[in-house]
Enzyme design. Structure first.
Site, mmCIF file in Angstrom:
data_model
loop_
_atom_site.group_PDB
_atom_site.id
_atom_site.type_symbol
_atom_site.label_atom_id
_atom_site.label_comp_id
_atom_site.label_asym_id
_atom_site.label_seq_id
_atom_site.Cartn_x
_atom_site.Cartn_y
_atom_site.Cartn_z
ATOM 1 N N ASP A 94 8.720 11.732 2.984
ATOM 2 C CA ASP A 94 7.869 11.324 4.106
ATOM 3 C C ASP A 94 6.536 11.499 3.344
ATOM 4 O O ASP A 94 6.319 11.391 2.496
ATOM 5 C CB ASP A 94 8.137 12.683 4.008
ATOM 6 C CG ASP A 94 7.953 13.880 4.109
ATOM 7 O OD1 ASP A 94 7.113 14.024 2.924
ATOM 8 O OD2 ASP A 94 7.908 14.832 4.602
ATOM 9 N N ASP A 271 17.846 13.278 8.972
ATOM 10 C CA ASP A 271 17.065 14.144 8.063
ATOM 11 C C ASP A 271 16.860 15.338 8.775
ATOM 12 O O ASP A 271 16.182 15.186 9.892
ATOM 13 C CB ASP A 271 16.068 13.992 7.143
ATOM 14 C CG ASP A 271 14.482 14.174 8.093
ATOM 15 O OD1 ASP A 271 14.234 15.144 7.324
ATOM 16 O OD2 ASP A 271 14.195 13.176 8.856
ATOM 17 N N CYS A 309 36.895 21.606 8.040
ATOM 18 C CA CYS A 309 36.111 21.797 6.726
ATOM 19 C C CYS A 309 37.342 21.484 4.989
ATOM 20 O O CYS A 309 37.875 22.803 5.096
ATOM 21 C CB CYS A 309 35.458 22.431 6.823
ATOM 22 S SG CYS A 309 33.569 21.898 5.131
ATOM 23 N N CYS A 311 35.015 21.415 2.545
ATOM 24 C CA CYS A 311 34.173 21.266 1.723
ATOM 25 C C CYS A 311 34.258 23.140 0.354
ATOM 26 O O CYS A 311 35.754 22.950 0.662
ATOM 27 C CB CYS A 311 32.912 21.494 1.830
ATOM 28 S SG CYS A 311 32.936 23.893 2.454
ATOM 29 N N CYS A 314 35.145 25.940 1.608
ATOM 30 C CA CYS A 314 36.012 26.240 2.932
ATOM 31 C C CYS A 314 37.270 26.394 2.396
ATOM 32 O O CYS A 314 38.009 27.037 2.622
ATOM 33 C CB CYS A 314 36.165 25.120 4.759
ATOM 34 S SG CYS A 314 35.137 25.482 4.898
ATOM 35 N N HIS A 340 28.343 24.906 2.851
ATOM 36 C CA HIS A 340 29.352 24.460 3.879
ATOM 37 C C HIS A 340 28.983 23.365 4.565
ATOM 38 O O HIS A 340 28.973 22.778 4.966
ATOM 39 C CB HIS A 340 29.634 25.287 4.365
ATOM 40 C CG HIS A 340 30.128 25.098 5.785
ATOM 41 N ND1 HIS A 340 31.661 24.230 6.076
ATOM 42 C CD2 HIS A 340 30.079 25.238 7.091
ATOM 43 C CE1 HIS A 340 31.005 24.501 7.236
ATOM 44 N NE2 HIS A 340 30.420 24.884 8.097
#
Length: 378
Positions: A94, A271, A309, A311, A314, A340
């Protein structure tokens, strides 16, 4: 600029939502995309290898914070931001405009630029459109943002118009400085649409920025405290006036519901720091809405954070265990929650892209909100 191309590869017949591909020197970005935020050249609690494992194609870093510490010249000396942080995929930086806006008590905006005090040591600093470009050139990001003026919510029409017009003048200065010697053609510059919460100003800004022919366009100054229907209304107002062939980036927006609603309204990139910020406090995204893992009800809950999930957290750990880590003050709890939450949003966008490709994004959206408890939203 041959290193950067964007193609809309599919438009959903149900909704008009877009599927796209943005080519950059450090790899391709499949859109719609959620971009994790690595403010100080790191996504908090995450390593670059973990970011690759969860499917991140691009991350953000912060011009203002890196300028103050460790300084762009040190990063240039290290070989640029990619090498400095060990990340070989695309990076967006940015411009510092929003951070300077947030320093309302210790900054002064003039036509030349903004004078402000460092929040670290109180030293007096100055950023102009040209300085912002120079900092981002030193960082070597793939995508740079023009230096803009953000207004607070609420504000009056005159204040919003003044900030918008200055944003346009600064955008022209950014583009002229960036393009002047073609030394940085491996970095793409995006303009930023402003105009606060006034449709006429937003439309005027979208048209003015489109005429400047940037590589892509940020939509700034939203998600700064206004009700979400107002944000959605601004998106609906400006989209007919934004170039169809350029990527559209809704800045600072990253709650699950806003991602889905933004895609519906034609946004390609998002974002937000929300995912990692709430993770460090023990709050997790789930298919059914917000889950506060520290709550007593999870002390003997041996299921995963979200059964749907995939991930690392998880697949391997229970709510009871992760709650224990937070209660014990163990930093691994924040790391697992961060893994996660980031994977949840990246997986959500994978589902969004599949739905658009199969012309069923309207059904996807309906099914998402049938499950997602907005009373437990952020």
């Amino acid at each position: 600029m041959p290193n950067f191309t964007f193609e809309v590869t599919k438009t959903c017949k149900q909704t008009g939502a877009r599927l796209g591909l943005l080519h950059t020197p450090h790899g391709d970005i499949h859109t719609p995309a959620y971009m994790p935020v690595g403010t100080a050249a790191t996504v908090k609690a995450m390593t670059p290898r973990e970011m690759v494992e969860i499917g991140a194609e691009i991350i953000l870093s912060n011009t203002y914070h890196l300028h103050l510490r460790p300084g762009e010249e040190l990063i240039r000396e290290a070989g640029g931001l990619h090498r400095f942080m060990g990340w070989d995929r695309p990076i967006l930086t940015d411009s510092g405009g929003f951070q300077v806006f947030s320093l309302s008590g210790i900054r002064k905006i003039k036509e030349e630029g903004v004078t402000f005090q460092s929040h670290l040591d109180g030293s007096r600093r100055f950023i102009s459109p040209e300085v912002s470009m120079d900092i981002q050139h030193a960082l070597g990001s793939d995508i740079m943002m023009a230096f803009d003026v953000c207004t607070a919510y609420p504000c009056d029409h005159a204040t919003a118009q003044d900030a918008m017009e200055r944003t346009h003048r600064w955008a022209a200065r950014c583009k002229a400085h960036h393009d002047k010697d073609h030394a940085h053609d491996d970095q793409a510059l995006f303009g930023i649409v402003q105009g606060a919460f006034f449709e006429d100003l937003r439309i005027q800004s979208a048209k003015a920025l489109a005429d400047m022919d940037f590589i892509g366009y940020g939509i700034g100054g939203l998600s700064v405290g206004e009700p979400k229907p107002i944000m959605y209304g601004m998106l609906e107002a400006i989209m007919p006036h934004m170039p169809v062939t350029k990527p559209r980036y809704l800045m600072g927006v990253g709650s699950p519901d806003c991602l889905v609603e933004g895609v519906l309204r034609g946004v390609d990139m998002f974002d937000c720091v929300l995912a990692t910020r709430i993770a460090r406090n023990g709050t997790c995204f789930t298919t059914d809405g917000r889950l506060v893992i520290k709550n007593a009800q999870y002390a003997r809950d041996f299921g995963p954070i979200d059964p749907e999930c995939d991930c690392y957290a998880c697949r391997n750990f229970s709510r009871a265990y992760i709650r224990h880590l937070f209660k014990a003050g163990e930093i691994t709890g924040a790391r697992l929650a961060s893994i996660h939450n980031l994977r949840f949003l990246l997986r959500l966008m994978e589902g969004v892209r599949r739905a658009i490709a199969e012309d069923r994004f309207g059904e996807f959206r309906s099914q998402f909100f049938a499950r997602y408890d907005m009373s437990r939203n952020f």
